[in-house]
Each structure stands twice: as C-alpha cells, then as structure tokens.
Design a protein around this motif. Sequence first.
Motif, PDB file in Angstrom:
ATOM      1  N   ALA A   1       4.209 -40.297 -14.947  1.00 38.79           N
ATOM      2  CA  ALA A   1       3.932 -41.720 -14.462  1.00 38.79           C
ATOM      3  C   ALA A   1       4.197 -41.809 -12.884  1.00 38.79           C
ATOM      4  N   GLY A   2       4.374 -40.503 -12.052  1.00 37.05           N
ATOM      5  CA  GLY A   2       4.560 -40.866 -10.953  1.00 37.05           C
ATOM      6  C   GLY A   2       5.675 -41.297 -10.329  1.00 37.05           C
ATOM      7  N   ARG A   3       6.853 -41.106 -11.080  1.00 35.78           N
ATOM      8  CA  ARG A   3       8.119 -41.761 -10.814  1.00 35.78           C
ATOM      9  C   ARG A   3       9.059 -40.815  -9.936  1.00 35.78           C
ATOM     10  N   TYR A   4       8.526 -39.308  -9.560  1.00 37.00           N
ATOM     11  CA  TYR A   4       9.194 -38.456  -8.818  1.00 37.00           C
ATOM     12  C   TYR A   4       8.669 -38.618  -7.201  1.00 37.00           C
TER      13      TYR A   4
ATOM     14  N   MET B   1      17.517 -45.234 -10.761  1.00 39.99           N
ATOM     15  CA  MET B   1      16.394 -45.220  -9.754  1.00 39.99           C
ATOM     16  C   MET B   1      15.240 -44.487 -10.549  1.00 39.99           C
ATOM     17  N   LEU B   2      15.564 -43.637 -11.392  1.00 46.05           N
ATOM     18  CA  LEU B   2      14.751 -42.721 -12.102  1.00 46.05           C
ATOM     19  C   LEU B   2      13.985 -43.517 -13.444  1.00 46.05           C
ATOM     20  N   ALA B   3      15.011 -44.435 -13.806  1.00 45.66           N
ATOM     21  CA  ALA B   3      14.700 -45.246 -15.011  1.00 45.66           C
ATOM     22  C   ALA B   3      13.613 -46.372 -14.621  1.00 45.66           C
ATOM     23  N   GLU B   4      13.652 -46.663 -13.654  1.00 46.18           N
ATOM     24  CA  GLU B   4      12.915 -48.073 -12.928  1.00 46.18           C
ATOM     25  C   GLU B   4      11.553 -47.735 -13.351  1.00 46.18           C
ATOM     26  N   PRO B   5      10.729 -48.716 -14.019  1.00 45.80           N
ATOM     27  CA  PRO B   5       9.370 -48.165 -14.398  1.00 45.80           C
ATOM     28  C   PRO B   5       8.443 -48.084 -13.252  1.00 45.80           C
ATOM     29  N   VAL B   6       7.246 -47.674 -13.505  1.00 42.37           N
ATOM     30  CA  VAL B   6       6.112 -47.705 -12.448  1.00 42.37           C
ATOM     31  C   VAL B   6       5.203 -48.593 -12.578  1.00 42.37           C
ATOM     32  N   ASP B   7       4.508 -49.410 -11.436  1.00 40.38           N
ATOM     33  CA  ASP B   7       3.453 -50.161 -12.022  1.00 40.38           C
ATOM     34  C   ASP B   7       2.242 -49.331 -12.191  1.00 40.38           C
ATOM     35  N   PRO B   8       1.791 -49.583 -13.492  1.00 38.23           N
ATOM     36  CA  PRO B   8       0.755 -48.932 -13.996  1.00 38.23           C
ATOM     37  C   PRO B   8      -0.526 -49.165 -13.082  1.00 38.23           C
ATOM     38  N   ALA B   9      -0.788 -50.290 -12.397  1.00 40.78           N
ATOM     39  CA  ALA B   9      -1.907 -50.140 -11.650  1.00 40.78           C
ATOM     40  C   ALA B   9      -1.704 -49.544 -10.420  1.00 40.78           C
ATOM     41  N   LEU B  10      -0.517 -49.400  -9.907  1.00 35.64           N
ATOM     42  CA  LEU B  10      -0.280 -48.389  -8.728  1.00 35.64           C
ATOM     43  C   LEU B  10      -0.186 -47.166  -9.119  1.00 35.64           C
TER      44      LEU B  10
END
Length: 864
Positions: free
Chosen positions: A580-583, A30-39
């Motif tokens: 990146a806002g992953r958390y 779950m943590l390794a999933e990338p975050v959409d840069p635009a989001l």
Amino acid sequence: MTDREETPPPSGKEPDQRAPVGPYPPTEAMLAEPVDPALSAAQTARLKKAWETPKGWRYWSAVNNTEVGVWYSLTALCFMLLAGLMALLIRLQLAVPENDLVSADRFNQLFTMHGSAMMFLFAVPIFEAISILILPALLGARDMPFPRLSAFGYWCFLIGGIFVISSIFFDIAPRAGWFMYPPLATEDPGPGSDIWLLGLSFIEVASIAAAVELIVGSLKCRPPGMRVNIMPLYAWYVMVVGGMILFAFPPLIAGDFLFELERSLDWPFFDPTRGGDPMLWQHLFWIFGHPEVYIVFLPSIAIAAMVVPTVARRPILGYSWIVLSAVGTGFLSFGLWVHHMFTTGLPNISLGFFSAASQAVVIPTGIQIFAFLATLMVGRVKVNLPMLWIAGGLAIFTAGGLTGVMLAIAPFDFQAHDSYFVVAHLHYTLFGGMVFPIIAGVYYFFPFIRKKMLSEKLGKWAFWLIFIGFNMTFLPMHLTGLLGMPRRIYAYPGGLGWDWLNMLSTVASFVIAAGFAVFVFDLIRPKTKQPQIPRNPWGGGTLEWSHDVPEEAWGVRSIPHITSRYPLWDQPKLVERMDAGRYYLPDASEETRETIITSVIDAEPLYIQTVTGPTWKTLWAAGFTGGCFIFPTFGFYEPAVACGIIAACFIIWWLWSDTAWPPKEEMKDAGLGLRLPTYASGPKSVGWWAMWITMLGDATAFSSVIFGFFFYWTAKEDFPPEGAAGPTGWLVLLAVVGILAGWALSLLARNRNRAGDLSTTRIALGVAAVATAIGGASLVFSVLHLDGKEHVYPAVMSAITIWIVAHAAVAVVMQLYCLAGSVFGKMTPRHDADIWNVTLFLHFHAISVLVAGGVMGLAPMVLS
C-alpha cells in the motif's frame, strides 16, 4: 519514539543541518493509518516510470540488479558448461591405457582451462551473481548502492571470460596448470601464460568490484530497524566472503604483477639463477588459493541457511554461533595455505603448525552444519526439492571434509600428494560444498527471480543422475590415487590396476553430464503456459518473498521497518502495508531512482541516496579496460596504453556526470513523517565506505609486493648482492616528501573547503597535484640507473617504484578532479563527498609511500 527534530545537539556543537528530522521508529498507530488509494496509485505510476527497464536495443544499457544479476548468472553457467565439456574430453582421454584421442599438449590445455574456468569463471562469479540478484530483496532495498559498478563488473567478466576461455579454440590456451607454477609457466613459449595472467587479472577487477558493492550494500542498504543481529544470515555470509575476496585476491594480483614483469621485461622474480625464487609465487598463489576454497564454500552454506528454516518452518537455531563460525572459518582459511606446500621442504615446525590449523577449520565448519541439523530436528520439516539438493550436498561435502582431514596430516599428504586421491578430495569438497547447494539455490530462488516454478519431476531426475554419477566418477579415484596414479598425466600404461577404475570414472562422468542436461533443459524450457505462481511458494519468512508477482523493477513498493529476523512470520500485515506504500520511500516525486541509506550497526535512516540508472558508459569503460589487459598479451603495448587512457576518461566522465552533484532539495520526505537529507559525505556516505573497502584490498596487494622483498631477504643469502647499487637515496627522500606534501595539502583543502575558503582550497589542490607529480617523478629517477634484468634486487626496487608511481598518477588525477569540481560548482563547502573520498585514498597512499621509502631508502643501508 524519538522525534529527531527535538533532539538537542551535543553541548558546544552546532546542530547538524543534514540530520534526519521527524519521528523514528514508527508506531503501530502510524503504520495502521490507511493510505489514500488515489495517492497510492499515483505513487505507483511514478515509481514504475522511474524504475522502468530499457526496451529494445537499449535493454543492454540496463544496470538494475535484477538484470545484471541474471546476465551474470547465465554467463557463469555457460562458462561452467564449457568447462564441463573439457572435463568430459579429459575423462575420454583417460578411459583406456595409452589412449591418443587428444595430444599431450591439448590435454595440458584442457586440464589447465578446466580448473581455471571452474574457479575463476564459475565458482566465485556465480556467488557474486546470485548475491547481486537477491541481496537487495533480502534487505528490502530498491537496489544495490552502485548499480553501475555492478554493470561495469559484469561487462569486465564477460569480456575477460570470453577472451580466456576462447583461447582453447585457437590452440593457444595456457597449459601449465591452474596454479601456473614457475618455471614451467614463466618459461612456457607462446601467449598461453600471458592469457592466463592478464585475462584472469582483468576478471579479478570484476570480482573485487562486486565484493565492494556487496559489502557496502550489506552494511548501508539494510531497511530501517534491521540491526546487524537480525539481518538475514545470507547477508552475513556475503560480508564474510566479500572481505575474504578483498584480502585473498590482492596477493594473487601482486603475484600476477611480478609474474608478468618477468614474462614481459625479463625481471627474474622467480628465476633462482639471478636471485629469484619460485617459492614466492607458490606462497602468493596459495595465500589466495586456499581461502578461495572457502570463498566458494561459504556462499553455498549461506543458501543452506536460507533454505533450512523454510523447510523446518521455524527460525534457525544458533544464529549467533553460525555467524561466529562463518567469521572463524574465513579467518582460519588464511592460515592454511601452506598445507598445499607440505612437500616443498618446509621446516618441521611449519608442517606441525599448518597441519594443526588445517584440522582446526573443521570446528567452525562443523558448528554450522550441526546448527542446520538441529534446526531440522526441532522443526516441522516439509521436504521439498531444494532441501533434497542441500541434503545431497551435505553428504558429499562431509565425505570430502573427512579426506581433507586425512590430507592435513603431513605424512599422509606426502604419500597422496599430486595423486588422484587429491583430485577426488577436491571434487567431493567443491561439488558437495558448492555445486549441489548452488543448484538448490536455483530451485529455491527461481520463483523469486523469474516468477515461475521449475519442474519437481525433472529436478529429482537431475538430482539422482548427478548424485549417482558423481559418486561413481570420483569415489573410485580415491583408490586410483592410492594405487599410485599421478594427476595431470596424459596417458598411462595398462596393467597397473588403474584400467577399470578409469573406465568406470569415464562412463559415470557422462551420467553427471546427463543430469546437468536435464537441469539446464528445465531451466531454459518455455514456461509461458504455467499459471501464475503464489507469491511465497515455499512459505519463507524473509523479505525476498514479499516480491511482486507479476514482476516490478522497483525492488519493493515501500521500504519496510523491520524488527525481526523473519519479518514475514513475525510482523503481521507487513506485506499488505508495503504494497500500500505505508512504509518509507513510497513515491518517486522526481521520477528518479532512490533508496534509503542507514547506519552500519542499528540501521537507523541517514539519508536518501539517488541511484544511477541505465547507461552505456559502463560498457564502454569495460571494453577499453579489457583492451588495456588483452593487447599486452600479444605484445601490443601502444594500443594497450591508448585503451587504458580512454577507459580512464570514460570512468571520469561517468563519475563527473552522475555522482555527488549538489541535490535540488537538501531534505526530502521519506514517508511516515520522516524527512531525510539527500546528500552525505564522509563516513555517512556509501562512496566513502566503497573507497575504504577498496583501499583495504589495494593495501593488501601492496603488502604482498613488500612481502616479496622480505621473503628474498630471509630466504636468499645473496639478497641484496654484495656491492649492488640501490635507488638514489636523496631522490627517494624527495619523492616521499613530495607525495606527503600532496597528501597534507589535500587535507588542508578539505578543511578549508568545509570552512568556505574556496580560494585557499583551490590553491592547495593545485599545489598538491604538482607536489605529488614531483614526488612520483623523483621516484622514477631514483631507479633509472638500475637494471632489473641483472638480479632480483633491482627488479624488486623497480617493481615497488612502478606500484607507487601508478598510484601517484591516480592521486594527481583525483586532486585535479576535486579542483575542477570546486571551480565548476560540483564541490561546495556543503557538498564535499568527492574530496572526502580522495583524502581517504591519499591516507592509504601516504602510508604506502612511507613503507616504500623505508624499503627503498633505508633498507639498503641497513642490509649493507
């Protein structure tokens, strides 16, 4: 992984509609999933908008910990510098025999204000200031749970501090010493003693407010996964010291309460000619005064606990032992107050017990210091400027600790009591145990606070000037004291062997001042040309070094899941994923300030707390609260009452308009598939914990007043005097019944509200307020025939009445507040935080009333 949606409720119970839903803890996938840069960019913009610091004149309405903490720190520093200037004047006066630079009266004001300012306006506030500033970052939180409470506490501190310290410029400053012993202080003409009592009592409000904020923050604002056994040592020290403040300051507040009643109404609590006893003040003062030493010492050790692992580049050794030792030091510190009273004629068994206890405190203190040394010995030490200050502080503190052991031996204390030996010991303890580590903390955390570095060269100059100057000033004072020079004397004759020692101390004190001048210059000099600093300049392993450079006001971009004591060393890609806002809480969808509240032990996510933003209400509330304390100093009681009423109105407005309203959405996406409630009441909520902690302090203060009654009973043969009238028994009984009825009806209202029976809820709250008011009025009438001026016995009865009636008035306001909340939709069966907090207050009040009823109604019959 636990999917909370699938977790069945306990047998026989309805599922909790406000429980978290979704997976927790997060998996690596779950943590390794990338975050959409635009989001991520859109989320960042909304977060910036929500946490934007006010601009222009509205800047002073800010409540962020980053702003309030800086104001707090700079204000405490200014007060410390003013107190330092007073010390220089004291040293100039004592430089030569028979000096007449300042008058005896001015000298008394100087040493009183120097001690009071250093202890009440610098030592405790600087710990709370630094903690407010850095604790959210250490915990990976957006802010403290009650930022407006922090701001209110700061404005109280500023107003009270200016009032107290400016008195010396008008020649009306207190002059009876920072301990204000009666009868010297009670009989002192002029407003000096009142300025000390009321001004510093006002500042103690700020200290307790900050302590509540810091304890709740450490318990409930840790990031998910940060269990209590892996949280930073600094947070442990914050909780220990916060708890000590809660139990140490209330006895002084109770003493101030009795003291001011004697000054204002001539009630003879400390007048032995009318049954009083000045020893009661000494007990209450030193029950506060000795833990105060550790209240200022332990936070400095906390700074060392953060610097040492970074310097050693390895986790600290003996984490659990350090925590246990900190708790042990705090506990033992409350058993040492009598060693300040060895020469007051105590029984030998008391001398022996408190002498042993005073020496025992070196054991937990030594464990902490040896743990730091062991960490340095096994680490790969890279010495830096903060470590230089820590090392200097430990050396000086150790010397002060050794002389402390000497003074803990009663026969030696008899010889050295009230001599310059004690002055030397005190300053070695406080400079080594507080000033040096605090400066180390300033150098260490400055890159985090201002995103700039302080000068290595100027820092070393400041260190050596202060280190050498300090030892040249205070080391000779040991000999001065052993040669017989008493402290607090304004002038002395020549030829006693004190002359050259005093001259040396005076010259060296200006070397210390030069060191502080270099330090302050480095602190305030412009740094606009300095290039951008690295994000983690010291290579630390704790969360504060994940900060944003350049600065952002949101605390952290996303709140991480923590599994290590040193997450920056042990959790790969942590900072990258936070950025990146992953958390958790990567967004502010409604552009409101929010943080995650977690469970006390395991830090499991419980709910999303809306954090209040900028406001002027706290400033106005603090201003009028100040008027309530300051006007009585000069005998202006009507304006003081008016200020108190207006301050209460501002606080009620602040609570009504901005806290505990039903949210727009019951559940909200917290990130990583986890949905959390947006409202909590009872033990899950931070408000309930704040009330619980506040009431512990309040109960301690009330216990101190009751202690006064039993102190007189055991120490005075004429207490109560034969044939003395007591409170009217049936009225006392009516008061107890009325207030307990108010408590029971409030409890009924809470339960009926939860069941959805709003009619019964409102009737019960209305009747509860009436019953409480009748109870309070009955207690007033029970003592109206007593004359507090005649003897300490009626004075104590009247003081207990004032305490209970004041709390009953607060209870009535709270009950009516809940009634209004129910009528206007602020309190619903599902959203009932207010009434949970109010009933918690009433639990404590009910216990106080039972105790007071026993003392006022039963004790006179038993004692007679």
